[in-house]
Design a protein around this motif. Sequence first.
Motif, mmCIF file in Angstrom:
data_model
loop_
_atom_site.group_PDB
_atom_site.id
_atom_site.type_symbol
_atom_site.label_atom_id
_atom_site.label_comp_id
_atom_site.label_asym_id
_atom_site.label_seq_id
_atom_site.Cartn_x
_atom_site.Cartn_y
_atom_site.Cartn_z
ATOM 1 N N LEU A 32 0.853 -1.177 0.000
ATOM 2 C CA LEU A 32 0.000 0.000 0.000
ATOM 3 C C LEU A 32 0.893 1.232 0.000
ATOM 4 O O LEU A 32 1.960 1.228 0.627
ATOM 5 C CB LEU A 32 -0.903 0.057 1.235
ATOM 6 C CG LEU A 32 -1.837 -1.115 1.524
ATOM 7 C CD1 LEU A 32 -1.136 -2.174 2.371
ATOM 8 C CD2 LEU A 32 -3.091 -0.616 2.263
ATOM 9 N N ALA A 33 0.451 2.281 -0.679
ATOM 10 C CA ALA A 33 1.207 3.530 -0.662
ATOM 11 C C ALA A 33 0.266 4.705 -0.876
ATOM 12 O O ALA A 33 -0.693 4.615 -1.646
ATOM 13 C CB ALA A 33 2.297 3.529 -1.736
ATOM 14 N N VAL A 34 0.549 5.789 -0.187
ATOM 15 C CA VAL A 34 -0.159 7.058 -0.363
ATOM 16 C C VAL A 34 0.890 8.153 -0.478
ATOM 17 O O VAL A 34 1.831 8.213 0.321
ATOM 18 C CB VAL A 34 -1.108 7.363 0.815
ATOM 19 C CG1 VAL A 34 -1.653 8.788 0.718
ATOM 20 C CG2 VAL A 34 -2.256 6.365 0.855
ATOM 21 N N ALA A 35 0.740 9.002 -1.487
ATOM 22 C CA ALA A 35 1.635 10.141 -1.685
ATOM 23 C C ALA A 35 0.796 11.402 -1.808
ATOM 24 O O ALA A 35 -0.198 11.418 -2.533
ATOM 25 C CB ALA A 35 2.501 9.942 -2.936
ATOM 26 N N ASP A 36 1.203 12.432 -1.114
ATOM 27 C CA ASP A 36 0.482 13.711 -1.091
ATOM 28 C C ASP A 36 1.379 14.770 -1.714
ATOM 29 O O ASP A 36 2.309 15.267 -1.074
ATOM 30 C CB ASP A 36 0.133 14.064 0.361
ATOM 31 C CG ASP A 36 -0.612 15.381 0.492
ATOM 32 O OD1 ASP A 36 -0.824 16.062 -0.521
ATOM 33 O OD2 ASP A 36 -0.966 15.738 1.633
ATOM 34 N N GLY A 37 1.120 15.090 -2.993
ATOM 35 C CA GLY A 37 1.891 16.134 -3.660
ATOM 36 C C GLY A 37 1.721 17.454 -2.937
ATOM 37 O O GLY A 37 0.603 17.833 -2.576
ATOM 38 N N MET A 38 2.827 18.127 -2.719
ATOM 39 C CA MET A 38 2.796 19.324 -1.878
ATOM 40 C C MET A 38 2.189 20.487 -2.642
ATOM 41 O O MET A 38 2.675 20.897 -3.701
ATOM 42 C CB MET A 38 4.197 19.636 -1.379
ATOM 43 C CG MET A 38 4.714 18.548 -0.439
ATOM 44 S SD MET A 38 6.437 18.708 0.019
ATOM 45 C CE MET A 38 6.398 20.245 0.935
ATOM 46 N N GLY A 39 1.074 20.994 -2.068
ATOM 47 C CA GLY A 39 0.251 21.973 -2.757
ATOM 48 C C GLY A 39 0.942 23.272 -3.092
ATOM 49 O O GLY A 39 0.567 23.935 -4.049
ATOM 50 N N GLY A 40 1.938 23.655 -2.308
ATOM 51 C CA GLY A 40 2.627 24.903 -2.582
ATOM 52 C C GLY A 40 3.757 24.760 -3.580
ATOM 53 O O GLY A 40 4.465 25.710 -3.866
ATOM 54 N N HIS A 41 3.923 23.571 -4.135
ATOM 55 C CA HIS A 41 5.026 23.318 -5.042
ATOM 56 C C HIS A 41 4.508 22.954 -6.423
ATOM 57 O O HIS A 41 3.511 22.267 -6.575
ATOM 58 C CB HIS A 41 5.915 22.188 -4.506
ATOM 59 C CG HIS A 41 6.614 22.543 -3.240
ATOM 60 N ND1 HIS A 41 7.905 23.006 -3.210
ATOM 61 C CD2 HIS A 41 6.194 22.543 -1.946
ATOM 62 C CE1 HIS A 41 8.249 23.249 -1.951
ATOM 63 N NE2 HIS A 41 7.229 22.977 -1.170
ATOM 64 N N ARG A 43 3.586 21.343 -9.706
ATOM 65 C CA ARG A 43 3.369 19.972 -10.154
ATOM 66 C C ARG A 43 3.547 18.939 -9.041
ATOM 67 O O ARG A 43 4.136 17.888 -9.247
ATOM 68 C CB ARG A 43 4.276 19.641 -11.335
ATOM 69 C CG ARG A 43 4.025 20.512 -12.565
ATOM 70 C CD ARG A 43 4.766 20.004 -13.770
ATOM 71 N NE ARG A 43 4.528 20.868 -14.922
ATOM 72 C CZ ARG A 43 5.011 20.642 -16.149
ATOM 73 N NH1 ARG A 43 5.754 19.572 -16.362
ATOM 74 N NH2 ARG A 43 4.753 21.458 -17.141
ATOM 75 N N GLY A 44 3.038 19.239 -7.873
ATOM 76 C CA GLY A 44 3.114 18.265 -6.793
ATOM 77 C C GLY A 44 2.440 16.957 -7.140
ATOM 78 O O GLY A 44 2.865 15.888 -6.716
ATOM 79 N N GLU A 45 1.380 17.038 -7.964
ATOM 80 C CA GLU A 45 0.694 15.811 -8.357
ATOM 81 C C GLU A 45 1.580 14.911 -9.219
ATOM 82 O O GLU A 45 1.458 13.687 -9.193
ATOM 83 C CB GLU A 45 -0.621 16.119 -9.088
ATOM 84 C CG GLU A 45 -0.483 16.698 -10.479
ATOM 85 C CD GLU A 45 -0.272 18.207 -10.494
ATOM 86 O OE1 GLU A 45 -0.370 18.792 -11.590
ATOM 87 O OE2 GLU A 45 -0.014 18.789 -9.423
#
Length: 293
Positions: A32-41, A43-45
């Motif tokens: 299992l893995a979850v990644a949260d692209g950092m909103g202030g950066h 192309r975090g997605e």
Amino acid sequence: MKLSIYQESRIGGRAYNQDRLVIAHSRDAVMLAVADGMGGHLRGEVAAQITVDLLSELFYQQATPLLTHPNRFLVNAVSTAHQVILDYAADHRLPEVPSTTVVAAIIQQGQLYWCHVGDSRLYLLDEKGLRLRSRDHSQVQRLIDQGQLSEDAAKVHPERHKIYNCLGAASDPDIDVGEKQSVGVGCSILLCSDGLWSQVMDPELEKVFFRRNVSQVLPALMNVSERRAGAGGDNLSAAAVTLLDETQDYGEREDVLDTETATPRQLGRVILDSNLETMHQEILASRVAGKRD
């Protein structure tokens, strides 16, 4: 293994979703893995997508059907994801390197192996309640550890979203490898982004998970978290499993995964932008090929 599974990602009150998640399995192992692209950066997605894609590719290469060294796999895979993100930014001449958190777990042979970078969390719950929760790599967690801030106060602290450890930073990430845990029937493993856990206290988790599996708990828990966060709420995501009795027949229940009979595949892979795969396909392929060699 037989497991009740749940995976979902919601946009919350944001304009777009930077969270990514995956559940992958072989005959004898589950990741299992979850990644949260950092909103202030920028192309975090993309950073989050690269991370879950790469972990999945490497898992399928090496879980045949078990991982020989699960902790080593996690560290190497997360380190590689960090380098791929840097390479992507350089190859595409981005003005800023995209960044992401990650939390990842492996379940095999009755053991849980896990690691994290940032403030996406892992929870392990059993019949006695909350056995384990990862510790955030955040400024407010440091204040909590120093006795200067309570858990309740941390929920509304103005710097609660600031983290000091992520993938895509100029320095190498500090990959926090957790202590191996024995898991069995009734144990639930929840991986989630801060959009979910920030709205729910630990005692609430213990209460709702008591004698319930993830597919019974998490749809309502996601609703509660989204409602509490309001119009400006963050993206919220969860990938979770509950270990089931392998001797029982669960019929056609849609939430049940039997790894011995199901074709190895990815579950809950979230891609919200159809262009994302082509954006990093070549660099991802080159890194995976390098690992195979």
